[in-house]
Design a protein around this motif. Structure first.
Motif, PDB file in Angstrom:
ATOM      1  N   ASP A  34       0.824  -1.208   0.000  1.00 30.42           N
ATOM      2  CA  ASP A  34       0.000   0.000   0.000  1.00 30.42           C
ATOM      3  C   ASP A  34       0.864   1.265   0.000  1.00 30.42           C
ATOM      4  O   ASP A  34       0.582   2.228  -0.730  1.00 30.42           O
ATOM      5  N   ALA A  35       1.911   1.273   0.818  1.00 29.48           N
ATOM      6  CA  ALA A  35       2.750   2.466   0.924  1.00 29.48           C
ATOM      7  C   ALA A  35       3.523   2.729  -0.361  1.00 29.48           C
ATOM      8  O   ALA A  35       3.656   3.886  -0.791  1.00 29.48           O
ATOM      9  N   ILE A  36       4.030   1.693  -0.984  1.00 29.10           N
ATOM     10  CA  ILE A  36       4.804   1.863  -2.208  1.00 29.10           C
ATOM     11  C   ILE A  36       3.890   2.270  -3.366  1.00 29.10           C
ATOM     12  O   ILE A  36       4.268   3.082  -4.214  1.00 29.10           O
TER      13      ILE A  36
ATOM     14  N   HIS B 177      21.568   1.146  -3.463  1.00 26.90           N
ATOM     15  CA  HIS B 177      21.634   0.807  -2.042  1.00 26.90           C
ATOM     16  C   HIS B 177      22.181   1.965  -1.211  1.00 26.90           C
ATOM     17  O   HIS B 177      22.723   1.752  -0.128  1.00 26.90           O
ATOM     18  N   SER B 178      22.073   3.182  -1.710  1.00 29.37           N
ATOM     19  CA  SER B 178      22.681   4.324  -1.008  1.00 29.37           C
ATOM     20  C   SER B 178      21.878   4.775   0.201  1.00 29.37           C
ATOM     21  O   SER B 178      22.403   5.436   1.096  1.00 29.37           O
ATOM     22  N   GLY B 179      20.581   4.474   0.222  1.00 30.90           N
ATOM     23  CA  GLY B 179      19.723   4.979   1.293  1.00 30.90           C
ATOM     24  C   GLY B 179      19.340   6.430   1.117  1.00 30.90           C
ATOM     25  O   GLY B 179      18.869   7.067   2.062  1.00 30.90           O
ATOM     26  N   THR B 180      19.534   6.984  -0.091  1.00 29.69           N
ATOM     27  CA  THR B 180      19.168   8.372  -0.402  1.00 29.69           C
ATOM     28  C   THR B 180      18.451   8.417  -1.746  1.00 29.69           C
ATOM     29  O   THR B 180      18.483   7.449  -2.506  1.00 29.69           O
ATOM     30  N   ILE B 181      17.854   9.561  -2.047  1.00 30.69           N
ATOM     31  CA  ILE B 181      17.150   9.709  -3.323  1.00 30.69           C
ATOM     32  C   ILE B 181      18.068  10.221  -4.431  1.00 30.69           C
ATOM     33  O   ILE B 181      17.690  10.231  -5.601  1.00 30.69           O
TER      34      ILE B 181
ATOM     35  N   SER C 204      10.688   3.420   8.226  1.00 30.24           N
ATOM     36  CA  SER C 204      11.506   4.422   8.896  1.00 30.24           C
ATOM     37  C   SER C 204      12.895   3.839   9.104  1.00 30.24           C
ATOM     38  O   SER C 204      13.091   2.626   8.986  1.00 30.24           O
ATOM     39  N   ARG C 205      13.840   4.680   9.442  1.00 24.10           N
ATOM     40  CA  ARG C 205      15.202   4.203   9.673  1.00 24.10           C
ATOM     41  C   ARG C 205      15.373   3.623  11.079  1.00 24.10           C
ATOM     42  O   ARG C 205      16.462   3.183  11.433  1.00 24.10           O
ATOM     43  N   GLU C 206      14.297   3.615  11.854  1.00 24.24           N
ATOM     44  CA  GLU C 206      14.342   2.987  13.176  1.00 24.24           C
ATOM     45  C   GLU C 206      13.871   1.537  13.121  1.00 24.24           C
ATOM     46  O   GLU C 206      13.830   0.841  14.140  1.00 24.24           O
ATOM     47  N   MET C 207      13.517   1.069  11.925  1.00 22.39           N
ATOM     48  CA  MET C 207      13.060  -0.317  11.787  1.00 22.39           C
ATOM     49  C   MET C 207      14.203  -1.294  12.002  1.00 22.39           C
ATOM     50  O   MET C 207      15.384  -0.948  11.917  1.00 22.39           O
ATOM     51  N   PHE C 208      13.832  -2.561  12.266  1.00 31.16           N
ATOM     52  CA  PHE C 208      14.804  -3.637  12.412  1.00 31.16           C
ATOM     53  C   PHE C 208      15.035  -4.293  11.055  1.00 31.16           C
ATOM     54  O   PHE C 208      14.121  -4.416  10.249  1.00 31.16           O
ATOM     55  N   GLY C 209      16.245  -4.737  10.803  1.00 35.81           N
ATOM     56  CA  GLY C 209      16.509  -5.538   9.621  1.00 35.81           C
ATOM     57  C   GLY C 209      17.768  -5.117   8.894  1.00 35.81           C
ATOM     58  O   GLY C 209      18.252  -3.995   9.049  1.00 35.81           O
TER      59      GLY C 209
ATOM     60  N   THR D   9      12.926   5.972   3.077  1.00 36.11           N
ATOM     61  CA  THR D   9      11.627   5.819   3.708  1.00 36.11           C
ATOM     62  C   THR D   9      10.537   5.905   2.635  1.00 36.11           C
ATOM     63  O   THR D   9      10.781   6.354   1.505  1.00 36.11           O
ATOM     64  N   THR D  10       9.332   5.502   2.987  1.00 33.01           N
ATOM     65  CA  THR D  10       8.239   5.565   2.020  1.00 33.01           C
ATOM     66  C   THR D  10       7.954   7.018   1.619  1.00 33.01           C
ATOM     67  O   THR D  10       7.594   7.300   0.481  1.00 33.01           O
ATOM     68  N   GLY D  11       8.130   7.940   2.560  1.00 34.15           N
ATOM     69  CA  GLY D  11       7.965   9.359   2.230  1.00 34.15           C
ATOM     70  C   GLY D  11       9.024   9.826   1.250  1.00 34.15           C
ATOM     71  O   GLY D  11       8.735  10.598   0.327  1.00 34.15           O
ATOM     72  N   GLU D  12      10.251   9.376   1.449  1.00 36.74           N
ATOM     73  CA  GLU D  12      11.328   9.732   0.511  1.00 36.74           C
ATOM     74  C   GLU D  12      11.110   9.087  -0.848  1.00 36.74           C
ATOM     75  O   GLU D  12      11.455   9.675  -1.884  1.00 36.74           O
ATOM     76  N   LEU D  13      10.528   7.891  -0.862  1.00 38.36           N
ATOM     77  CA  LEU D  13      10.211   7.249  -2.143  1.00 38.36           C
ATOM     78  C   LEU D  13       9.230   8.107  -2.937  1.00 38.36           C
ATOM     79  O   LEU D  13       9.393   8.297  -4.151  1.00 38.36           O
ATOM     80  N   ALA D  14       8.222   8.635  -2.259  1.00 36.62           N
ATOM     81  CA  ALA D  14       7.261   9.515  -2.943  1.00 36.62           C
ATOM     82  C   ALA D  14       7.960  10.747  -3.514  1.00 36.62           C
ATOM     83  O   ALA D  14       7.675  11.182  -4.636  1.00 36.62           O
ATOM     84  N   GLN D  15       8.878  11.304  -2.743  1.00 38.41           N
ATOM     85  CA  GLN D  15       9.643  12.463  -3.216  1.00 38.41           C
ATOM     86  C   GLN D  15      10.509  12.091  -4.407  1.00 38.41           C
ATOM     87  O   GLN D  15      10.626  12.847  -5.381  1.00 38.41           O
ATOM     88  N   LEU D  16      11.105  10.908  -4.365  1.00 37.46           N
ATOM     89  CA  LEU D  16      11.944  10.434  -5.467  1.00 37.46           C
ATOM     90  C   LEU D  16      11.124  10.243  -6.736  1.00 37.46           C
ATOM     91  O   LEU D  16      11.537  10.662  -7.823  1.00 37.46           O
TER      92      LEU D  16
END
Length: 356
Positions: A41-43, A214-218, A239-244, A252-259
């Motif tokens: 849903d978020a993606i 795999h940079s973790g940035t947009i 979020s970046r506070e997630m485990f894994g 983040t999903t918000g950054e994906l929308a911005q990207l």
């Protein structure tokens, strides 16, 4: 390069098409089916074209002897145990696939065993994303190629010769394919992204190319789009506070929308080249507001022979443009002009016209 475009589900990928954006969940669902559905849903909300998972079947791909790359999980004694915890049943995968399609996205998942390929094929998956560690696995590759579906080939851990070999096999069977630049570092620093390889792969393999980021940035995704990338795969976390293990390399999903918004912005800009002369005509009226005209810097009696010191430049640009100052110097004033008044053509002798 000849047109090597192909389709992934309802979307065409390649020359003249917009960038195909894949939101990669990977292991960020941490074995939770509910979280996996929430990622879909978020993606989808962020505007991506596809959602991608990884289909792990522990007994088929691993063994208790598999070492940890990084021992990140306090609840799993072994890597094998972790893969076991990441498994979903075929019915659960079908539910995820149906959910993605219902949200208007392509469903993708990287297989890591023949059994995973067989299951995903039963779900009628539209294309195959080959993970970096499987490029040199001919048993898996042959099983995938038997389906005849498009292949998205990640180059992360492979030397050029290894990618060459797989591409040669794809070409020999006339299968559609794309090659993705990938750096297997989590996260990837900017100096290791390898944006230069997009052009090299396009030239070398005559196919659509992309970036598995795999940079973790947009930022790499935007740069890749400007360089003509046909596909972009990017890891996503809530979020970046997630485990894994994938969180540090995810947006983040918000950054994906911005990207996604940024990529579509860049694509629109690239698709509409600007003619500078036409643009100048378009802004002629605005130019008069922002440019300046010649004004009297002091009281100028009739008969004054104009010198530079007699003039000043002020807005608006609706009078004699300041750019013509050298054509005005040396002329005479016909009628007195008070300080601070805009010069007019008829104030001068001989009367001034832009042609001189």
């Amino acid at each position: 390069m000849p047109d090597s475009s192909f389709t992934i589900g309802p979307r065409k990928v390649g020359k003249g098409q917009r960038c195909f954006i894949i939101g990669e969940v990977a292991q960020s669902h941490d074995g939770s089916l509910g979280m996996a559905h929430a990622f879909i849903d978020a993606i989808a909300k962020a505007g991506a074209d596809a959602v991608k998972f990884q289909t792990h079947i522990a007994e088929a791909e691993s063994s208790p002897e598999e070492p940890w790359r990084v021992k990140f999980s306090p609840q799993d004694e072994t890597r094998f145990g972790y893969w076991k915890r990441m498994e979903f049943t075929e019915d659960q995968w079908r539910g995820l696939s149906d959910h993605a399609r219902d949200r208007g996205m392509v469903f993708l998942s990287s297989p890591f065993s023949d059994e995973a390929v067989a299951m995903l094929e039963r779900l009628d998956m539209a294309a195959w994303k080959i993970a970096s560690g499987e490029v040199n696995n001919p048993m898996l590759m042959d099983r995938i190629l038997a389906t005849g579906k498009p292949v998205l080939l990640s180059s992360g851990m492979s030397p050029v010769a290894e990618v060459d070999a797989v591409v040669s096999k794809l070409k020999a069977r006339s299968y559609p394919y794309a090659v993705l630049q990938c750096t297997s570092r989590y996260p990837t620093p900017p100096e290791k992204i390898g944006l230069n390889l997009l052009g090299e792969y396009r030239e070398r393999y005559a196919c659509p190319v992309g970036l598995s980021d795999h940079s973790g940035t947009i930022y790499p995704g935007l740069a890749a789009t400007a360089l003509g990338a046909d596909l972009l795969e990017i890891h996503v976390a809530f979020s970046r506070e997630m485990f894994g293990p994938d969180v540090a390399a995810s947006v983040t999903t918000g950054e994906l929308a911005q990207l996604v918004e940024g990529i579509r912005f860049v694509e629109k800009a690239l698709a509409n080249p600007v003619d500078k002369e036409e643009a100048a005509k378009e802004f002629a009226a605005m130019r008069q507001i922002f440019t300046k005209s010649l004004f009297a810097a002091e009281d100028l009696p009739a008969g004054t022979r104009i010198e530079r010191r007699h003039l000043t430049a002020r807005k608006p640009g609706t009078g004699i443009s300041v750019e013509h100052v050298d054509e005005i110097v040396g002329r005479s004033i016909q009628t007195a002009i008070p300080r601070g008044q805009m010069l007019k053509a008829d104030d001068l002798s001989p009367p001034y016209t832009a042609a001189g």
